[in-house]
Design a protein around this motif. Structure first.
Motif, mmCIF file in Angstrom:
data_model
loop_
_atom_site.group_PDB
_atom_site.id
_atom_site.type_symbol
_atom_site.label_atom_id
_atom_site.label_comp_id
_atom_site.label_asym_id
_atom_site.label_seq_id
_atom_site.Cartn_x
_atom_site.Cartn_y
_atom_site.Cartn_z
ATOM 1 N N HIS A 190 30.429 -40.606 -26.657
ATOM 2 C CA HIS A 190 29.875 -39.642 -25.715
ATOM 3 C C HIS A 190 29.003 -38.614 -26.434
ATOM 4 N N PRO A 191 28.005 -38.052 -25.726
ATOM 5 C CA PRO A 191 27.135 -37.051 -26.367
ATOM 6 C C PRO A 191 27.891 -35.773 -26.725
ATOM 7 N N VAL A 192 27.450 -35.145 -27.808
ATOM 8 C CA VAL A 192 28.040 -33.876 -28.248
ATOM 9 C C VAL A 192 27.601 -32.751 -27.324
ATOM 10 N N ALA A 193 26.359 -32.812 -26.832
ATOM 11 C CA ALA A 193 25.819 -31.777 -25.941
ATOM 12 C C ALA A 193 24.804 -32.411 -25.000
ATOM 13 N N ALA A 211 19.482 -26.174 -35.890
ATOM 14 C CA ALA A 211 20.189 -25.333 -34.918
ATOM 15 C C ALA A 211 19.514 -25.359 -33.550
ATOM 16 N N SER A 212 18.229 -25.746 -33.511
ATOM 17 C CA SER A 212 17.488 -25.756 -32.250
ATOM 18 C C SER A 212 16.814 -27.104 -32.033
ATOM 19 N N GLU A 221 5.454 -27.797 -20.497
ATOM 20 C CA GLU A 221 6.022 -26.799 -21.411
ATOM 21 C C GLU A 221 6.890 -27.471 -22.463
ATOM 22 N N ILE A 222 7.078 -26.764 -23.578
ATOM 23 C CA ILE A 222 7.994 -27.213 -24.622
ATOM 24 C C ILE A 222 9.202 -26.279 -24.583
ATOM 25 N N HIS A 223 10.357 -26.834 -24.257
ATOM 26 C CA HIS A 223 11.580 -26.039 -24.083
ATOM 27 C C HIS A 223 12.307 -25.952 -25.421
ATOM 28 N N VAL A 224 12.679 -24.737 -25.815
ATOM 29 C CA VAL A 224 13.404 -24.528 -27.067
ATOM 30 C C VAL A 224 14.882 -24.340 -26.716
ATOM 31 N N LEU A 225 15.723 -25.260 -27.215
ATOM 32 C CA LEU A 225 17.133 -25.304 -26.850
ATOM 33 C C LEU A 225 17.993 -24.913 -28.045
ATOM 34 N N ASP A 226 18.947 -24.024 -27.819
ATOM 35 C CA ASP A 226 19.867 -23.592 -28.869
ATOM 36 C C ASP A 226 21.121 -24.463 -28.808
ATOM 37 N N LEU A 227 21.401 -25.190 -29.885
ATOM 38 C CA LEU A 227 22.527 -26.125 -29.882
ATOM 39 C C LEU A 227 23.870 -25.395 -29.854
ATOM 40 N N GLN A 232 18.864 -22.947 -23.043
ATOM 41 C CA GLN A 232 17.457 -22.769 -23.397
ATOM 42 C C GLN A 232 17.209 -21.314 -23.768
ATOM 43 N N VAL A 233 16.501 -21.072 -24.883
ATOM 44 C CA VAL A 233 16.255 -19.696 -25.319
ATOM 45 C C VAL A 233 14.844 -19.211 -24.985
ATOM 46 N N TYR A 234 13.841 -20.111 -25.070
ATOM 47 C CA TYR A 234 12.482 -19.743 -24.636
ATOM 48 C C TYR A 234 11.653 -21.015 -24.485
ATOM 49 N N THR A 235 10.418 -20.877 -23.994
ATOM 50 C CA THR A 235 9.523 -22.028 -23.863
ATOM 51 C C THR A 235 8.194 -21.733 -24.557
#
Length: 370
Positions: A190-193, A211-212, A221-227, A232-235
């Motif tokens: 299964h996926p971790v996240a 980490a991202s 848009e390009i989505h910046v995801l915090d693991l 999502q933290v910003y785009t």
């Protein structure tokens, strides 16, 4: 007593000099007759790599378009995946052996692949919504199959998790999610996240520290995801059409993203960017065409990322100087859209894959070091 003249050069003679220990000084000497006096016209081609020839064609293994091709971390091997559901394995240097063809390992076209950073594994992503983990040390045997996506998987990327040293895989899918998996042979099913983006995701890329995750989607848009936070933290904005791929610079500070608008943007992803828009460069010259192909770009690695390359629907690959934004090369040779580009990790060599089902290896001039 008069001196005897030089003996005439035979017409059309090709003389190849012996390769010296330093590949930079290799030269190919071409002699051809110019007129009735057979005066030799000498032309030298300066060699810049250890390839057998300045341009090498790798063909014959695939019966459909190549969708992704990459060097392994050592630069000694090449893997390519195709719409014919197979993966081909090649040696980079002479005699450029096609030493492996893993056929029908998926039930649909294979859209992307990645070499493992720490083992002999190869990860493949397919339109059948699965990821295969193949062990090349045992002849390409499948050791794991990752299921979880509900749509076409467009791209995958891998990184080494900080601290634990385990390999993590991120996958981008048409089902509107980015999923993170544990890599290696022993990872879980299964996926971790799981990150919900809300629209089809076309490309994915890890940050330098792992980490991202950067995820490009159909919303331009390009989505910046915090693991760690799993949010999502910003785009990153600026595209007027869908980004087709993402590639992080060798120093981890800039993000390359070609798009269907034929505009390639380099975003500044440093923690504190001098520009509010985070747009570092806007590059033009690689037409995306009307086929909506996911064109994959890359950074040069032998010079620390001074150049970037993106293929185009005009059957050429465009290479820019990042600092000036100028086109350095417009390389022809393919008979179809150039879908994938990769740079050798140690030498000024570019690898391109195309809809004509072939790959080309070519050497370019090394960057001038300041």
């Amino acid at each position: 007593m008069s001196k005897r003249g030089a003996s005439p050069t035979p017409e059309g003679t090709l003389i190849k000099r012996q390769r010296s220990s330093s590949p930079v000084s290799n030269q190919l000497v071409i002699s051809s007759s110019n007129d009735e006096r057979q005066q030799g016209l000498i032309r030298t081609v300066k060699r810049t790599s250890s390839l057998e020839a300045p341009i090498i064609s790798l063909s014959g293994s695939h019966g459909a378009e190549i969708l992704s091709c990459r060097f392994d971390p050592s630069g000694q091997n090449i893997a390519a995946c195709s719409a014919d559901r197979s993966v081909s394995l090649w040696k980079t240097y002479a005699p450029n052996t096609n030493y492996g063809l893993l056929a029908n390992i998926h039930k649909a076209p294979i859209l992307d692949l990645q070499w493992s950073l720490i083992s002999s594994l190869l990860y493949t992503a397919s339109a059948d919504a699965t990821i295969n983990v193949l062990d090349l040390a045992s002849g390409g045997e499948r050791v794991r199959k990752l299921r979880g996506h509900r749509g076409v998987i467009n791209a995958i990327d891998r990184t080494i998790a900080g601290g634990s040293g385990t390999e993590l895989i991120a996958s981008a899918s048409d089902d509107g999610t980015v999923r993170v998996w544990e890599g290696g042979e022993e990872g879980g099913k299964h996926p971790v996240a799981v990150f919900e983006i809300g629209c089809p995701v076309t490309a994915v890329c890890w940050s330098a520290d792992g980490a991202s995750i950067y995820a490009a989607a159909l919303d331009n848009e390009i989505h910046v995801l915090d693991l760690r936070k799993e949010e999502q933290v910003y785009t990153l904005t600026g595209h007027t059409d869908t980004p087709t791929s993402l590639a992080l610079s060798p120093n981890g500070q800039f993000l390359l993203s070609p798009s269907l608008s034929s505009q390639t943007i380099i975003h500044d992803v440093r923690p504190f960017s001098p520009s509010p828009s985070r747009i570092h460069r806007v590059l033009t010259g690689a037409p995306a065409g009307f086929e909506n192909t996911l064109l994959r770009g890359a950074w040069s690695k032998d010079d620390g990322g001074r150049r970037v390359g993106v293929g185009g629907a005009d059957r050429t690959v465009c290479i820019w100087d990042v600092e000036s934004g100028k086109v350095l090369y417009k390389l022809p040779g393919h008979k179809g859209t150039v879908t994938a580009v990769d740079f050798h990790p140690k030498e000024p060599i570019i690898l391109t894959g195309s809809k004509d089902a072939t790959m080309l290896l070519g050497e370019i001039e090394p960057s001038l070091t300041v």
